[in-house]
Design a protein around this motif. Structure first.
Motif, PDB file in Angstrom:
ATOM      1  N   MET A 108      40.434  35.749  43.652  1.00 44.54           N
ATOM      2  CA  MET A 108      40.121  36.032  45.039  1.00 44.54           C
ATOM      3  C   MET A 108      38.392  36.055  45.570  1.00 44.54           C
ATOM      4  O   MET A 108      38.049  35.978  46.573  1.00 44.54           O
ATOM      5  CB  MET A 108      40.766  37.518  45.291  1.00 44.54           C
ATOM      6  N   LEU A 109      37.804  36.545  44.278  1.00 41.71           N
ATOM      7  CA  LEU A 109      36.449  36.942  44.541  1.00 41.71           C
ATOM      8  C   LEU A 109      35.275  35.781  44.292  1.00 41.71           C
ATOM      9  O   LEU A 109      34.256  35.794  44.725  1.00 41.71           O
ATOM     10  CB  LEU A 109      35.752  37.971  43.684  1.00 41.71           C
ATOM     11  N   ALA A 110      35.990  34.800  43.762  1.00 39.56           N
ATOM     12  CA  ALA A 110      35.102  33.387  43.780  1.00 39.56           C
ATOM     13  C   ALA A 110      34.228  33.181  44.593  1.00 39.56           C
ATOM     14  O   ALA A 110      34.686  33.104  45.863  1.00 39.56           O
ATOM     15  CB  ALA A 110      35.927  32.103  43.272  1.00 39.56           C
ATOM     16  N   ALA A 164      33.050  45.451  31.099  1.00 37.90           N
ATOM     17  CA  ALA A 164      34.177  46.324  30.986  1.00 37.90           C
ATOM     18  C   ALA A 164      34.597  47.043  32.353  1.00 37.90           C
ATOM     19  O   ALA A 164      33.559  47.387  32.803  1.00 37.90           O
ATOM     20  CB  ALA A 164      33.923  47.211  29.861  1.00 37.90           C
ATOM     21  N   VAL A 165      35.566  46.830  32.936  1.00 34.67           N
ATOM     22  CA  VAL A 165      36.041  47.509  34.364  1.00 34.67           C
ATOM     23  C   VAL A 165      37.390  48.513  33.947  1.00 34.67           C
ATOM     24  O   VAL A 165      38.176  48.045  33.220  1.00 34.67           O
ATOM     25  CB  VAL A 165      36.381  46.414  35.156  1.00 34.67           C
ATOM     26  N   ARG A 166      37.271  49.717  34.770  1.00 35.35           N
ATOM     27  CA  ARG A 166      38.072  50.404  34.499  1.00 35.35           C
ATOM     28  C   ARG A 166      39.351  50.264  35.553  1.00 35.35           C
ATOM     29  O   ARG A 166      39.733  50.821  36.449  1.00 35.35           O
ATOM     30  CB  ARG A 166      37.641  51.945  34.889  1.00 35.35           C
ATOM     31  N   ALA A 169      39.096  44.692  46.402  1.00 39.07           N
ATOM     32  CA  ALA A 169      38.294  45.406  47.509  1.00 39.07           C
ATOM     33  C   ALA A 169      37.766  46.890  46.979  1.00 39.07           C
ATOM     34  O   ALA A 169      36.850  47.183  47.572  1.00 39.07           O
ATOM     35  CB  ALA A 169      39.526  45.980  48.570  1.00 39.07           C
ATOM     36  N   ASP A 170      37.684  47.063  45.871  1.00 40.71           N
ATOM     37  CA  ASP A 170      37.092  48.207  45.104  1.00 40.71           C
ATOM     38  C   ASP A 170      35.727  47.703  44.924  1.00 40.71           C
ATOM     39  O   ASP A 170      35.398  46.983  44.451  1.00 40.71           O
ATOM     40  CB  ASP A 170      37.907  48.682  43.874  1.00 40.71           C
ATOM     41  N   PRO A 171      34.867  48.520  45.570  1.00 39.10           N
ATOM     42  CA  PRO A 171      33.350  48.372  45.306  1.00 39.10           C
ATOM     43  C   PRO A 171      32.938  47.980  44.034  1.00 39.10           C
ATOM     44  O   PRO A 171      32.107  47.274  43.769  1.00 39.10           O
ATOM     45  CB  PRO A 171      32.721  49.589  46.121  1.00 39.10           C
ATOM     46  N   THR A 184      31.952  44.634  42.293  1.00 40.86           N
ATOM     47  CA  THR A 184      30.797  44.298  42.143  1.00 40.86           C
ATOM     48  C   THR A 184      30.567  43.718  40.460  1.00 40.86           C
ATOM     49  O   THR A 184      29.879  42.789  40.377  1.00 40.86           O
ATOM     50  CB  THR A 184      29.816  45.417  42.279  1.00 40.86           C
ATOM     51  N   ALA A 185      31.139  44.743  39.623  1.00 44.27           N
ATOM     52  CA  ALA A 185      31.276  44.026  38.395  1.00 44.27           C
ATOM     53  C   ALA A 185      31.701  42.560  37.832  1.00 44.27           C
ATOM     54  O   ALA A 185      31.067  41.906  37.332  1.00 44.27           O
ATOM     55  CB  ALA A 185      31.973  45.042  37.441  1.00 44.27           C
ATOM     56  N   LEU A 186      32.826  42.422  38.592  1.00 44.54           N
ATOM     57  CA  LEU A 186      33.454  40.961  38.405  1.00 44.54           C
ATOM     58  C   LEU A 186      32.572  40.009  39.138  1.00 44.54           C
ATOM     59  O   LEU A 186      32.388  38.817  38.420  1.00 44.54           O
ATOM     60  CB  LEU A 186      34.966  41.135  39.146  1.00 44.54           C
ATOM     61  N   LEU A 187      32.064  40.186  40.312  1.00 43.13           N
ATOM     62  CA  LEU A 187      31.311  39.093  41.066  1.00 43.13           C
ATOM     63  C   LEU A 187      30.061  38.885  40.165  1.00 43.13           C
ATOM     64  O   LEU A 187      29.739  37.700  39.972  1.00 43.13           O
ATOM     65  CB  LEU A 187      31.012  39.644  42.477  1.00 43.13           C
TER      66      LEU A 187
END
Length: 200
Positions: free
Chosen positions: A34-36, A148-150, A163-165, A169-172
């Motif tokens: 989705m974020l691509a 690493a993301v929670r 949608a989580d900021p 941000t980490a994934l982008l």
């Protein structure tokens, strides 16, 4: 005035190591899709559960095993790979390891830029083992694109993660770095082999 040539789209294959219908790892790879950003296409591979148990005796006949060929083709046609895998009993889930075993001999991971996403930062044994396996297979593991993301235990689906900021941000950031490394790798290959055919 000469026309500008658009950069080719970077194709990233996203793989979840979980077979659960609803999982944090699966949600993360869907969120990556989705974020691509522009210029990047993320394809989610959903066939780990269809791969047979790896058996070296079957290696020569894998052309007749459609699920294995689809896995190999998905890797071959990608410019980079991102893997998000859970940890089971301090280890890599069997389905994920089985998928990797099927491509040890066929070399689809060789020199392929790879990033790891850990959806449960408190668990690191599987990540370490996965990284070691990928390095042994010749993958170009990109630590700077591995995050690493929670997400595990947060109760968020893919849309919620996207949608989580903090999570998005980490994934982008991971996608941007991995895409950049993939472009650099492609440019280097083009420089070494202008005709597109590496020496056999």
């Amino acid at each position: 005035m000469s026309e500008m040539t658009a950069e080719p789209v970077i194709r990233i294959l996203a793989v979840s190591g979980s077979l659960r219908a609803v999982s944090s790892n699966g949600a993360v790879v869907e969120a990556l899709r989705m974020l691509a950003p522009d210029g990047v296409r993320v394809q989610v591979f959903r066939g780990l559960d269809s791969l047979p148990h790896f058996n070296p005796d079957l290696e020569r006949g894998t052309a007749t095993i459609g699920s294995v060929e689809r896995w190999r083709e998905a890797l071959r046609t990608s410019d980079a790979v991102v893997i998000c895998s859970p940890e089971y009993a301090h280890g890599v889930p069997g389905a994920m390891k089985n998928a990797l075993d099927w491509v040890v001999g066929s070399n689809e991971f060789f020199c392929k830029p790879v990033a790891l996403v850990n959806a449960a930062p408190h668990a690191h044994f599987a990540q370490d083992a996965l990284a070691e396996t990928l390095r042994t297979m010749g993958a170009a593991l990109k630590a700077e694109a591995s995050v690493a993301v929670r997400a595990s235990g947060a109760g968020l689906d893919a849309a919620g993660i996207a949608a989580d900021p903090a999570l998005s941000t980490a994934l982008l950031g991971a996608l941007a770095i991995l895409a950049d490394r993939a472009r650099s790798a492609a440019a280097e290959l083009a420089r070494q082999w202008p005709d597109g055919v590496p020496p056999s």
